[in-house]
Design a protein around this motif. Structure first.
Motif, PDB file in Angstrom:
ATOM      1  N   ASP A   9     -10.367  22.264 -62.767  1.00 22.90           N
ATOM      2  CA  ASP A   9      -9.151  22.079 -61.963  1.00 22.90           C
ATOM      3  C   ASP A   9      -7.943  22.715 -62.653  1.00 22.90           C
ATOM      4  N   HIS A  10      -7.889  22.577 -63.980  1.00 22.54           N
ATOM      5  CA  HIS A  10      -6.791  23.208 -64.723  1.00 22.54           C
ATOM      6  C   HIS A  10      -6.887  24.730 -64.628  1.00 22.54           C
ATOM      7  N   ALA A  11      -8.095  25.265 -64.661  1.00 17.59           N
ATOM      8  CA  ALA A  11      -8.295  26.714 -64.583  1.00 17.59           C
ATOM      9  C   ALA A  11      -7.841  27.256 -63.234  1.00 17.59           C
ATOM     10  N   ILE A  12      -8.161  26.537 -62.162  1.00 15.33           N
ATOM     11  CA  ILE A  12      -7.741  26.938 -60.811  1.00 15.33           C
ATOM     12  C   ILE A  12      -6.223  26.885 -60.703  1.00 15.33           C
ATOM     13  N   PHE A  13      -5.645  25.823 -61.268  1.00 12.15           N
ATOM     14  CA  PHE A  13      -4.186  25.657 -61.268  1.00 12.15           C
ATOM     15  C   PHE A  13      -3.522  26.796 -62.035  1.00 12.15           C
ATOM     16  N   ARG A  14      -4.098  27.161 -63.205  1.00  8.99           N
ATOM     17  CA  ARG A  14      -3.545  28.260 -64.003  1.00  8.99           C
ATOM     18  C   ARG A  14      -3.569  29.571 -63.226  1.00  8.99           C
ATOM     19  N   GLN A  15      -4.680  29.816 -62.545  1.00 10.79           N
ATOM     20  CA  GLN A  15      -4.815  31.051 -61.768  1.00 10.79           C
ATOM     21  C   GLN A  15      -3.753  31.118 -60.675  1.00 10.79           C
ATOM     22  N   SER A  16      -3.527  29.989 -60.017  1.00 12.94           N
ATOM     23  CA  SER A  16      -2.523  29.915 -58.950  1.00 12.94           C
ATOM     24  C   SER A  16      -1.124  30.138 -59.506  1.00 12.94           C
ATOM     25  N   LEU A  17      -0.807  29.487 -60.631  1.00 17.23           N
ATOM     26  CA  LEU A  17       0.512  29.631 -61.238  1.00 17.23           C
ATOM     27  C   LEU A  17       0.739  31.054 -61.732  1.00 17.23           C
ATOM     28  N   ARG A  18      -0.279  31.649 -62.356  1.00 16.74           N
ATOM     29  CA  ARG A  18      -0.133  33.006 -62.873  1.00 16.74           C
ATOM     30  C   ARG A  18       0.131  33.996 -61.738  1.00 16.74           C
ATOM     31  N   LYS A  19      -0.584  33.819 -60.634  1.00 15.45           N
ATOM     32  CA  LYS A  19      -0.376  34.670 -59.462  1.00 15.45           C
ATOM     33  C   LYS A  19       1.041  34.505 -58.927  1.00 15.45           C
ATOM     34  N   PHE A  20       1.529  33.259 -58.888  1.00 19.85           N
ATOM     35  CA  PHE A  20       2.891  32.973 -58.431  1.00 19.85           C
ATOM     36  C   PHE A  20       3.914  33.658 -59.333  1.00 19.85           C
ATOM     37  N   LEU A  21       3.735  33.547 -60.650  1.00 15.41           N
ATOM     38  CA  LEU A  21       4.696  34.115 -61.589  1.00 15.41           C
ATOM     39  C   LEU A  21       4.683  35.643 -61.558  1.00 15.41           C
ATOM     40  N   GLU A  22       3.514  36.220 -61.346  1.00 14.94           N
ATOM     41  CA  GLU A  22       3.436  37.688 -61.246  1.00 14.94           C
ATOM     42  C   GLU A  22       4.225  38.209 -60.056  1.00 14.94           C
TER      43      GLU A  22
END
Length: 381
Positions: A9-22
């Protein structure tokens, strides 16, 4: 090996946040640095996506998740740039004072707005004459009927310009013995009469992070804005400093990892004397040394985060991590700049920004000298 605190769940959250920040941060970060401030619209976008105070209960607008999600937020923001540290301060340093010590009325009034970005927070401890010696603050809060009358000045306040709600350390009993027993915490809102901003401070680094002076002149604060119990402010500050210093250590570690990766890519692509500078033994040794330090730092930090999430008191280890990892990051910024050669001194290269952003981490949240004092004391010296 199973990770100590991160799940799928943390990995999915990280992927979502990284995409948002990019999309929402990386393309604009250089402009924010030039403007010397991050726009409030970015805070609103963070809130819309659930990246502000995700560990708060759902009834206050959070997601009710564990603190591992906040660790992910801090790491990913730091990889974009250190000037985003104000978001971590809001999420993991200021909001917890309200959620831990606030009344139900205070929580219901302020916390939902903290998760949407409508209310940006700050904490005001440092004064022109009192930094590490917190018990010696001079800002006073005198009870007058239904209000505290606050007078004093604070400085080096992160989020100082944007802040809509500031947790202010005040002396409610200037004659208390010992001195720290006279400190209380008051939540002061943006439009309170007598509360004004001083200068937006011009810093060596962290250019887009809004740091300011705050001024209180006969500022009348409703007594229901007292956080917790009068006279317990110093105790509350000490209880929450463990997490604050852990956040600083997390950001230092993330910055070191980012600098190493950037430098490895650079030395592979840069040529001198007919070959890649990554082929020179000096370069290889420097990279190997940094990679080893960083790997060891990550191992220590991760087990520390896991203990903190489990509710263990790890003040000594957090003090160790705060000083060691911030010193490591500062040293790595110097080595990585050297490996970039002349280009490392150019603003267009990220390492130049890292070089000026990182040193302050050894000063704020308690200087590294204070960290060593705590370690020595807790070792029985």
């Amino acid at each position: 090996m199973k990770h100590l605190y991160l799940t799928d769940d943390h990995a999915i959250f990280r992927q979502s946040l990284r995409k948002f920040l990019e999309k929402e941060a990386v393309p604009f970060y250089e402009q924010w640095e030039e403007d010397r401030i991050i726009p409030r619209s970015f805070w609103k976008k963070l809130g819309e996506q659930g990246f502000l105070a995700p560990d708060l209960p759902e009834k206050y607008g959070g997601s009710g998740v564990d603190w591992g999600f906040s660790v992910v937020v801090n790491e990913e923001l730091e990889r974009v740039g250190s000037s985003l540290i104000g978001v971590g301060l809001h999420n993991d340093i200021v909001v917890p004072y309200i959620s831990a010590y606030g009344t139900e009325a205070q929580k219901s009034r302020w916390l939902p707005k903290c998760t949407t970005g409508e209310c940006i927070t700050a904490i005001a401890m440092t004064e022109p004459g009192a930094g590490s010696d917190l018990a010696s603050i001079k800002t006073t809060a005198v009870l007058d009927g239904d209000h505290y009358v606050v007078n004093g000045q604070k400085t080096f306040i992160t989020n100082g310009i944007h802040a809509d709600l500031v947790i202010v350390a005040c002396k409610t009993d200037p004659n208390a013995v010992p001195k720290h027993k006279g400190i209380s915490l008051l939540a002061i809102e943006r439009d309170t009469p007598g509360f004004s901003r001083g200068r937006k401070l011009n810093k060596v680094g962290l250019h887009s992070q809004d740091t300011a002076e705050l001024i209180f002149e006969d500022c009348r604060v409703p007594k229901e804005n007292l956080i917790g119990v009068e006279g317990k402010g110093f105790t509350y500050l000490m209880e929450k400093l463990q997490q604050e210093r852990l956040v600083v250590a997390i950001c230092a570690q993330a910055a070191s990892e980012d600098m190493l990766q950037e430098t490895i890519e650079y030395v592979k692509s840069r040529e001198a004397f007919g070959k890649s500078i990554s082929k020179f033994q000096n370069t290889q040794f420097k990279i190997a040394e940094m990679a080893t330090e960083i790997k060891m730092g990550r191992a220590f930090l991760d087990q520390l985060i896991a203990k903190h999430i489990a509710g263990e008191q790890v003040v000594t280890e957090v003090s160790m991590a705060k000083w060691k990892l911030t010193e490591m990051a500062r040293n790595i910024s110097t080595v990585c700049m050297q490996l970039h050669g002349g280009y490392g001194y150019m603003e267009e290269y990220k390492i130049a920004r890292r070089y000026r952003d990182i040193p302050v981490a050894s000063i704020y949240a308690g200087t590294n000298e204070i960290m060593k004092t705590i370690i020595a004391k807790n070792l029985g010296l």
